[in-house]
Design a protein around this motif. Sequence first.
Motif, PDB file in Angstrom:
ATOM      1  N   ARG A  32       0.863  -1.180   0.000  1.00 14.95           N
ATOM      2  CA  ARG A  32       0.000   0.000   0.000  1.00 14.95           C
ATOM      3  C   ARG A  32       0.900   1.231   0.000  1.00 14.95           C
ATOM      4  O   ARG A  32       1.794   1.360   0.841  1.00 14.95           O
ATOM      5  CB  ARG A  32      -0.917   0.017   1.213  1.00 14.95           C
ATOM      6  CG  ARG A  32      -1.872   1.210   1.212  1.00 14.95           C
ATOM      7  CD  ARG A  32      -2.897   1.168   2.338  1.00 14.95           C
ATOM      8  NE  ARG A  32      -2.259   1.278   3.654  1.00 14.95           N
ATOM      9  CZ  ARG A  32      -2.320   0.342   4.585  1.00 14.95           C
ATOM     10  NH1 ARG A  32      -2.971  -0.797   4.350  1.00 14.95           N
ATOM     11  NH2 ARG A  32      -1.735   0.507   5.752  1.00 14.95           N
ATOM     12  N   VAL A  33       0.671   2.129  -0.947  1.00 16.34           N
ATOM     13  CA  VAL A  33       1.486   3.328  -1.098  1.00 16.34           C
ATOM     14  C   VAL A  33       0.653   4.537  -0.697  1.00 16.34           C
ATOM     15  O   VAL A  33      -0.460   4.738  -1.207  1.00 16.34           O
ATOM     16  CB  VAL A  33       1.972   3.497  -2.549  1.00 16.34           C
ATOM     17  CG1 VAL A  33       2.908   4.700  -2.657  1.00 16.34           C
ATOM     18  CG2 VAL A  33       2.674   2.240  -3.030  1.00 16.34           C
ATOM     19  N   SER A  34       1.161   5.339   0.219  1.00 17.24           N
ATOM     20  CA  SER A  34       0.434   6.536   0.642  1.00 17.24           C
ATOM     21  C   SER A  34       1.413   7.687   0.819  1.00 17.24           C
ATOM     22  O   SER A  34       2.635   7.504   0.774  1.00 17.24           O
ATOM     23  CB  SER A  34      -0.315   6.277   1.958  1.00 17.24           C
ATOM     24  OG  SER A  34       0.560   5.782   2.956  1.00 17.24           O
ATOM     25  N   LEU A  35       0.873   8.880   0.993  1.00 18.03           N
ATOM     26  CA  LEU A  35       1.685  10.075   1.199  1.00 18.03           C
ATOM     27  C   LEU A  35       1.588  10.501   2.657  1.00 18.03           C
ATOM     28  O   LEU A  35       0.541  10.392   3.279  1.00 18.03           O
ATOM     29  CB  LEU A  35       1.214  11.211   0.302  1.00 18.03           C
ATOM     30  CG  LEU A  35       1.380  10.967  -1.196  1.00 18.03           C
ATOM     31  CD1 LEU A  35       0.755  12.102  -1.976  1.00 18.03           C
ATOM     32  CD2 LEU A  35       2.841  10.828  -1.560  1.00 18.03           C
ATOM     33  N   ILE A  36       2.702  10.995   3.168  1.00 13.86           N
ATOM     34  CA  ILE A  36       2.745  11.435   4.557  1.00 13.86           C
ATOM     35  C   ILE A  36       3.194  12.890   4.610  1.00 13.86           C
ATOM     36  O   ILE A  36       4.254  13.242   4.076  1.00 13.86           O
ATOM     37  CB  ILE A  36       3.700  10.556   5.395  1.00 13.86           C
ATOM     38  CG1 ILE A  36       3.206   9.105   5.388  1.00 13.86           C
ATOM     39  CG2 ILE A  36       3.818  11.076   6.820  1.00 13.86           C
ATOM     40  CD1 ILE A  36       1.834   8.908   6.003  1.00 13.86           C
ATOM     41  N   LEU A  37       2.375  13.729   5.228  1.00 10.30           N
ATOM     42  CA  LEU A  37       2.692  15.135   5.444  1.00 10.30           C
ATOM     43  C   LEU A  37       2.475  15.430   6.926  1.00 10.30           C
ATOM     44  O   LEU A  37       1.418  15.918   7.319  1.00 10.30           O
ATOM     45  CB  LEU A  37       1.784  16.052   4.616  1.00 10.30           C
ATOM     46  CG  LEU A  37       1.976  16.117   3.104  1.00 10.30           C
ATOM     47  CD1 LEU A  37       1.476  14.867   2.426  1.00 10.30           C
ATOM     48  CD2 LEU A  37       1.242  17.328   2.544  1.00 10.30           C
TER      49      LEU A  37
END
Length: 451
Positions: A322-327
Amino acid sequence: MAKFSKSSVPRFSVEVYQNEFLPEGGREVNAIVTVTATGGGTTGGIPLPGASSGPADPPGRNPDAAVVIMVDCSGSMDYPPTKMRNARDATSAAVDTLRDGVAFAVVAGTHVAKEIYPGGGGLAIADAATRAQAKNALRKLSAGGGTAIGTWLGLADRLLSSVDVTIRHGILLTDGRNEHETPEELRAALDACAGRFTCDARGVGTDWVVKEVTAIASALLGTADIVADPAGLAADFTAMMENAMGKEVADVSLRLWTPVGVEILFVKQVAPTVEDLTERRTEATVRAGDYPTGSWGDESRDYHVCVRVPEAGLGQEMLAARVSLILPAPDGTSPPLPHGLVRAVWTDDMAASTAINPQVAHYTGQAELAQVIQQGLEARKSGDIDGATAKLGRAVKLASDSGNTDTAKLLSKVVDVVDAATGTVRLKAKVADADEMTLDTRSTKTVRVKK
């Protein structure tokens, strides 16, 4: 800790392109992940926890930023004298491009680093008066001394860390070899600055070392390029500064979660340039790790994720990653962001399992293109004519097949192309240094897959 502009960050989207079907016994899964950011600095962005409810900054305008320009002032910048003059003019053009409210400084780099504006270990806030003062200070720049780039970066880091802003960015210009510090000292400086600010690096003329300049940009998640003719510096510096002013959010990470038994083979950025992020992973949770992507404005980038899954029987399927973005927000949380799923399905349908996803095929070829160009140029330098011909011929074929016309044009200045479709070439007997260095420096630039 990442920070954000006052009201919003770009709206991110994540798309996954892959062939999820594997044959019996198949274990390697490839996927291209396209991340797109739009609407930065506008009300269309993602609202942040605790963010101001006031009006957003106009699009493309981000005063919540700081920039340090590092100008090579070593003795070689006086040969020819026009080089130093062009560097002063280019830096002035970059200063003119600064948005009102942006914190900035200018550093003169030799075997030591000296802050020539504003001085005193701080940064100035851009407005009409400070821009004029900075340009006046630039007129006093002269060439003399050696080159120790690590000291320039160290000073830039100290200056940028003196302000509490979202975007921290450096612009570095050099014209020569980093002769007054060891490679280990430069590496240590890059390691110390990594994750603290991004940096675009430029080599002017043809007496600098491509691998030094590209290593700076790679470590600090910026861009690298050659400006063979110093007369082109002003346009290049202006474009770099405009790009920096368009950034809205810093320290974005690509998070990859994998289930038990899945091995990560690599994670690479493949557009707009090839950048291997595999070894830059930092552990986030037991099964997840973060890969740095730097600062974002309105833009799109592609990433190649390759994992090895456990063997499974025909008809079975699993979530491979699972690929997600983290900010991460100032309070330690992260706004909800989209994610993409990488799947694996085992089938005895040979047509399905042997189909090659066009995005994966395209970027596999683009990564190989960058590699064979660099290998070919190394072989040419070492006198291995056959090896250089084979590698650069392969590069010509890959550039032709993928429609990478810019790289194809650069290759044609190093080899005579007999047949691009088969990669049949002859090495040119004489190649200008600028042409060879341009091909080397830009070898990692890719073209997007045609949808």
